[in-house]
Design a protein around this motif. Sequence first.
Motif, PDB file in Angstrom:
ATOM      1  N   LYS A   1       0.755  -1.409   0.022  1.00 21.95           N
ATOM      2  CA  LYS A   1       0.315  -0.217  -0.198  1.00 21.95           C
ATOM      3  C   LYS A   1       0.670   1.651   0.130  1.00 21.95           C
ATOM      4  CE  LYS A   1      -4.460   0.767   0.058  1.00 21.95           C
ATOM      5  NZ  LYS A   1      -4.845   0.819  -0.634  1.00 21.95           N
TER       6      LYS A   1
ATOM      7  N   ASP B   1      -7.267  -4.228   3.132  1.00 17.68           N
ATOM      8  CA  ASP B   1      -8.110  -2.743   3.672  1.00 17.68           C
ATOM      9  C   ASP B   1      -7.651  -2.622   4.813  1.00 17.68           C
ATOM     10  OD1 ASP B   1      -9.731  -3.383   1.779  1.00 17.68           O
ATOM     11  OD2 ASP B   1     -12.029  -4.112   2.935  1.00 17.68           O
TER      12      ASP B   1
ATOM     13  N   ASP C   1      -4.767  -0.109   4.605  1.00 16.52           N
ATOM     14  CA  ASP C   1      -5.279   0.808   3.788  1.00 16.52           C
ATOM     15  C   ASP C   1      -5.432   1.732   5.121  1.00 16.52           C
ATOM     16  OD1 ASP C   1      -6.031   3.112   1.192  1.00 16.52           O
ATOM     17  OD2 ASP C   1      -8.224   2.444   2.505  1.00 16.52           O
TER      18      ASP C   1
ATOM     19  N   THR D   1     -14.928  -4.485  10.339  1.00 19.82           N
ATOM     20  CA  THR D   1     -16.657  -4.252   9.164  1.00 19.82           C
ATOM     21  C   THR D   1     -17.269  -3.345   9.654  1.00 19.82           C
ATOM     22  OG1 THR D   1     -17.237  -6.331   9.069  1.00 19.82           O
ATOM     23  CG2 THR D   1     -15.245  -5.586   7.603  1.00 19.82           C
TER      24      THR D   1
ATOM     25  N   TRP E   1     -12.936   6.328   7.883  1.00 19.84           N
ATOM     26  CA  TRP E   1     -12.327   4.817   6.533  1.00 19.84           C
ATOM     27  C   TRP E   1     -13.504   3.718   6.935  1.00 19.84           C
ATOM     28  CZ3 TRP E   1     -11.677   0.114   7.389  1.00 19.84           C
ATOM     29  CH2 TRP E   1     -11.120  -0.467   6.173  1.00 19.84           C
TER      30      TRP E   1
ATOM     31  N   TYR F   1     -13.721   0.644   5.182  1.00 17.29           N
ATOM     32  CA  TYR F   1     -13.589  -0.982   4.114  1.00 17.29           C
ATOM     33  C   TYR F   1     -14.690  -0.887   3.132  1.00 17.29           C
ATOM     34  CZ  TYR F   1     -17.997  -3.938   4.515  1.00 17.29           C
ATOM     35  OH  TYR F   1     -19.198  -5.069   4.332  1.00 17.29           O
ATOM     36  N   LYS F   2     -13.575  -1.551   1.962  1.00 15.62           N
ATOM     37  CA  LYS F   2     -13.905  -1.983   1.047  1.00 15.62           C
ATOM     38  C   LYS F   2     -14.122  -3.393  -0.140  1.00 15.62           C
ATOM     39  CE  LYS F   2     -11.453   1.682  -0.930  1.00 15.62           C
ATOM     40  NZ  LYS F   2     -10.541   2.704   0.485  1.00 15.62           N
ATOM     41  N   THR F   3     -13.819  -3.895   0.586  1.00 15.48           N
ATOM     42  CA  THR F   3     -13.970  -5.953   0.298  1.00 15.48           C
ATOM     43  C   THR F   3     -15.360  -6.499   1.048  1.00 15.48           C
ATOM     44  OG1 THR F   3     -11.531  -5.563  -0.133  1.00 15.48           O
ATOM     45  CG2 THR F   3     -12.525  -7.976  -0.740  1.00 15.48           C
TER      46      THR F   3
END
Length: 319
Positions: free
Chosen positions: A23, A217, A220, A250, A298, A300-302
Amino acid sequence: MNKNSKIYVAGHRGLVGSALVKKLLQKGYKNIIVKTHSELDLTQQQKVKEFFAKEKIEYVFLAAAKVGGILANNTYRADFIYENLQIQNNIIHQSYLNGVKKLLFLGSSCIYPKNAPQPINEESLLTSPLEYTNEPYAIAKIAGIKMCENYNLQYGTNFISVMPTNLYGPNDNFDLKTSHVLPALLRKIHEAKISGKKTVEIWGSGKPKREFLYSEDMADACVFIMENVNFQDLIKDKNEVKNTHINIGTGEDLTIKELADIIKKVVGFDGEFVFDTTKPDGTMQKLCDVAKLSNLGWRYKTSLKDGIKKVYKVFNEKR
Ligand code: GFB
């Protein structure tokens, strides 16, 4: 932190450390320093002292730790408390002595009481007894949080602690005796499919709930916090500074049985699960309250299914 700042990633070969280096490079950071275990044994005070004195490090990601799943934590109890205390004591203290501008200490959501109200807020720390299977690891991590907090209070450092939920990712440990549940089930289900076995064994009752965050994530979130958050932002009450750490997760969980069902679909296995209740369940639920992190900006994305697919792809490539 600017693109030329000297950044030390401790634990760069691990699940989070490797994702952190990736990252940071992606974001254009150029001056990253890493050391393998044979180059620098972080449990050795003198070696860590010499390393910090020589390298003039500005930022530290403390992702080095002895980690493992429920069985490893419960078996190597002395190693988990000793090695983690040594590593974090050495790095945090030398970071202070050598004027490190900011440090991020990675803990774990197992620092919270076994029966903490769900979802678990940062304020639950030290309110009641811990889960026994991982008590030594949790005690070491709690010491790390308190060390960061109190160095900040006494010496004006900027050391921040983050508490991730259960993590998984491409660089995970797939050893069935020491791994966490997700890589273990992925391997067991894959091997059952390949060998034509009709059943796969799941430890415990399958009823405990866990929350899973993809390692990239997590990396990140760590870089986001390093770039945007300072210790002072995390103080609620100046007269009694506590619970300044940040949960990373999450905010969603599922049972181990539900996790196994998702992995079964991803792998394409059509057999059954058998539950070995002689193995421990551990804590029944440890869902993180991620409101503090969300308020900092912030998320999470996945998704869990996408993350498992990515891990399974890498797992197959390595075979
Ligand atoms: O991931 P895990 O080892 O650790 O286990 P914890 C989670 C749950 O999955 C437990 C069950 O209820 C296990 O009994 N499980 C089912 C399995 N099958 C398996 C299997 O084949 N392997 C494994 N490993 N588990 C750890 C802590 O707790 O979590 C650490 O010990 C740390 O300190 C880490 O906090 C994140 O979630 O129970």
